[in-house]
Design an enzyme around this catalytic site. Structure first.
Site, PDB file in Angstrom:
ATOM      1  N   ASP A 176       0.892  -1.077  -0.001  1.00  0.00           N
ATOM      2  CA  ASP A 176       0.072  -0.035  -0.100  1.00  0.00           C
ATOM      3  C   ASP A 176       0.717   1.313   0.053  1.00  0.00           C
ATOM      4  OD1 ASP A 176      -2.440  -1.646   0.351  1.00  0.00           O
ATOM      5  OD2 ASP A 176      -1.350  -2.152   2.292  1.00  0.00           O
TER       6      ASP A 176
ATOM      7  N   HIS B 256      -4.437  -3.719   6.241  1.00  0.00           N
ATOM      8  CA  HIS B 256      -4.278  -3.741   4.900  1.00  0.00           C
ATOM      9  C   HIS B 256      -5.590  -4.241   4.049  1.00  0.00           C
ATOM     10  CE1 HIS B 256      -2.741  -5.246   1.097  1.00  0.00           C
ATOM     11  NE2 HIS B 256      -3.075  -6.351   1.339  1.00  0.00           N
TER      12      HIS B 256
HETATM   13  P1  NAX Z   1      -1.696 -18.241  -4.083  1.00  0.00           P
HETATM   14  O1  NAX Z   1      -2.997 -18.891  -4.032  1.00  0.00           O
HETATM   15  O2  NAX Z   1      -0.978 -18.299  -5.355  1.00  0.00           O
HETATM   16  O3  NAX Z   1      -0.699 -19.018  -3.297  1.00  0.00           O
HETATM   17  C1  NAX Z   1      -1.013 -19.362  -1.916  1.00  0.00           C
HETATM   18  C2  NAX Z   1      -0.131 -20.536  -1.486  1.00  0.00           C
HETATM   19  O4  NAX Z   1      -0.426 -20.725  -0.047  1.00  0.00           O
HETATM   20  C3  NAX Z   1      -0.887 -21.916  -2.144  1.00  0.00           C
HETATM   21  O5  NAX Z   1       0.292 -22.688  -2.989  1.00  0.00           O
HETATM   22  C4  NAX Z   1      -1.480 -22.839  -1.283  1.00  0.00           C
HETATM   23  O6  NAX Z   1      -1.047 -24.204  -1.227  1.00  0.00           O
HETATM   24  C5  NAX Z   1      -0.619 -22.428   0.009  1.00  0.00           C
HETATM   25  N1  NAX Z   1      -1.307 -22.423   1.220  1.00  0.00           N
HETATM   26  C6  NAX Z   1      -2.531 -22.619   1.476  1.00  0.00           C
HETATM   27  N2  NAX Z   1      -2.754 -22.786   2.914  1.00  0.00           N
HETATM   28  C7  NAX Z   1      -1.457 -23.117   3.283  1.00  0.00           C
HETATM   29  C8  NAX Z   1      -0.935 -23.395   4.642  1.00  0.00           C
HETATM   30  N3  NAX Z   1      -2.114 -23.927   5.620  1.00  0.00           N
HETATM   31  N4  NAX Z   1       0.449 -23.626   5.017  1.00  0.00           N
HETATM   32  C9  NAX Z   1       1.114 -23.451   3.913  1.00  0.00           C
HETATM   33  N5  NAX Z   1       0.646 -23.067   2.483  1.00  0.00           N
HETATM   34  C10 NAX Z   1      -0.575 -22.857   2.380  1.00  0.00           C
HETATM   35  O7  NAX Z   1      -1.699 -16.722  -3.607  1.00  0.00           O
HETATM   36  P2  NAX Z   1      -0.823 -15.696  -3.586  1.00  0.00           P
HETATM   37  O8  NAX Z   1      -0.945 -15.002  -4.879  1.00  0.00           O
HETATM   38  O9  NAX Z   1       0.713 -16.102  -3.748  1.00  0.00           O
HETATM   39  O10 NAX Z   1      -0.972 -14.819  -2.229  1.00  0.00           O
HETATM   40  C11 NAX Z   1      -0.911 -15.339  -1.162  1.00  0.00           C
HETATM   41  C12 NAX Z   1      -1.555 -14.524  -0.116  1.00  0.00           C
HETATM   42  O11 NAX Z   1      -1.129 -13.087  -0.015  1.00  0.00           O
HETATM   43  C13 NAX Z   1      -3.243 -14.501  -0.274  1.00  0.00           C
HETATM   44  O12 NAX Z   1      -3.719 -14.628   1.189  1.00  0.00           O
HETATM   45  C14 NAX Z   1      -3.550 -13.079  -0.812  1.00  0.00           C
HETATM   46  O13 NAX Z   1      -4.460 -12.550  -0.562  1.00  0.00           O
HETATM   47  C15 NAX Z   1      -2.191 -12.282  -0.072  1.00  0.00           C
HETATM   48  N6  NAX Z   1      -1.907 -11.017  -0.547  1.00  0.00           N
HETATM   49  C16 NAX Z   1      -1.285  -9.934   0.172  1.00  0.00           C
HETATM   50  C17 NAX Z   1      -0.929  -9.047  -0.025  1.00  0.00           C
HETATM   51  C18 NAX Z   1      -0.535  -7.812   1.111  1.00  0.00           C
HETATM   52  O14 NAX Z   1      -0.125  -6.724   0.791  1.00  0.00           O
HETATM   53  N7  NAX Z   1      -0.719  -8.132   2.382  1.00  0.00           N
HETATM   54  C19 NAX Z   1      -0.985  -8.389  -1.485  1.00  0.00           C
HETATM   55  C20 NAX Z   1      -0.917  -9.436  -2.304  1.00  0.00           C
HETATM   56  C21 NAX Z   1      -1.695 -10.696  -2.039  1.00  0.00           C
HETATM   57  O15 NAX Z   1      -3.211 -10.564  -2.218  1.00  0.00           O
END
Ligand code: NAX
Length: 327
Positions: free
Chosen positions: A159, A187
């Protein structure tokens, strides 16, 4: 002289943020050329195959500083002895899912991971990226009583970076001319990107961008809704910029903050600016470069800003109430 080694855990390592994050961590750009990096990568069991593919690519980068890679579906293994834990993995928001549902879905992940984080190194620091990041961080922190609260943070750096980019573009200046922007609160779409205390070339922003309507209107909503705009345009959520912000976040805690400037991250409130103690709230911070940091005090807020800060605090209190049984 043998190099020191920093052990970094990344959860959700096979996801899209992980794909952008891991090569840059392994390249040494965060911890410098004299530090080896050992990666501990956590995934859910069905994603371990994909994670092996990512590790093959890391091998093929032949990074001189990447000393070891551990892959696992067990949080106790992933966090064993780590200095930094980057909690990226969580379930994405499904179609028609409300924010409250997302919080309930993801909360339990951070209970188990919070407990396992206590296996980390004595100086472990934890940064939560997975959404809802502030509240997931709150859950992890409350389930890791052995780790001091100030070692936990959640990411609002994306952000902040978005705000810097919008201001630089509007003013026709470079990013490095912008300073002192703060993201307050959650966030989420209630975050408050504050330009009242920010500067462009050392001058108050309002003196350079003489457009209060834009600063209090379109600028704020653009930053708040940038994530959704990227999903609309790209068909996928921000990944390269989220990974970049995660690295900036770690660097800001690792390095001494430039004199006169500050950075934003969500940390455990100790009551600064009247924010309820214990909430994970984004504040302006300065780091001493030795693992310590403090909240920048004494910034002024107009009535407009006070209202915005109160709204994002209210949302965080509501999120906390939803997960009360996990704390
Ligand atoms: P993806 O869905 O591409 O990857 C997430 C990964 O987490 C998957 O490979 C999944 O298998 C794994 N996962 C799920 N549960 C798990 C667990 N219990 N233990 C270990 N791994 C687990 O998502 P991605 O685009 O990489 O985003 C990841 C997270 O970041 C999401 O929650 C997303 O909303 C969040 N974000 C946060 C941002 C921020 O600024 N704070 C911005 C970008 C993003 O939206």
């Amino acid at each position: 002289m043998s190099k020191r080694t920093v052990k970094v855990a990344v959860t959700g390592a096979a996801g899209q943020i992980g794909y952008s994050l891991l090569p840059r961590l392994a390249s040494g750009e965060v911890f410098g050329p004299d530090t080896n990096v050992e990666l501990h990568l956590l995934e859910i069991t069905p994603a371990l195959g994909a994670l092996e593919g990512v590790v093959m690519e890391l091998d093929d980068c032949a990074f001189p500083l990447l000393s070891n890679v551990v892959i696992t579906d067990d949080a106790n293994v992933a966090f064993d002895g780590v200095n930094w834990a980057l909690l990226v993995g969580s379930k994405p928001r499904g179609k028609g899912m409300l924010r409250g549902d997302l919080i309930k879905e993801n909360g339990p992940i951070f209970v188990g991971q919070g407990q396992a984080l206590q296996k980390g190194a004595s100086d472990i620091r934890v940064a939560v990226v997975g959404n809802p990041a502030n509240t997931n961080c709150l859950i992890a922190m409350n389930n890791a009583p052995d780790i001091p609260n100030e070692r936990f943070s959640a990411l609002t750096r994306l952000d902040q970076n978005r705000a810097y980019a919008q201001l630089a573009q509007k003013a026709g200046v470079s990013i490095t001319d912008v300073s002192n922007v703060t993201i307050w609160g959650n966030h989420s779409a209630t975050q408050y990107p504050d330009t009242e205390n920010a500067k462009i070339n050392g001058k108050p922003v309002i003196e350079v961008i003489n457009d209060q309507e834009w600063l209090q209107g379109e600028f704020i909503t653009t930053v708040q809704k940038r994530g959704a705009a990227i999903i609309n345009a790209r068909g996928k959520s921000s990944a390269a910029s989220a990974a970049n912000a995660t690295l900036d976040h770690v660097k800001s805690f690792e390095q001494k903050t430039e004199e006169g400037n500050w950075f934003s991250a969500a940390i455990c409130s100790k009551g600064h600016y009247g924010i309820e103690e214990g909430l994970i709230f984004s504040f302006p911070l300065v780091s001493d470069g030795n693992g310590g940091y403090s909240v920048v005090e004494g910034l002024s807020h107009s009535d407009f800003a006070k209202e915005k800060v109160a709204a994002t605090e209210t949302e965080l209190k509501e999120e906390k109430a939803v997960v009360a049984d996990l704390l």
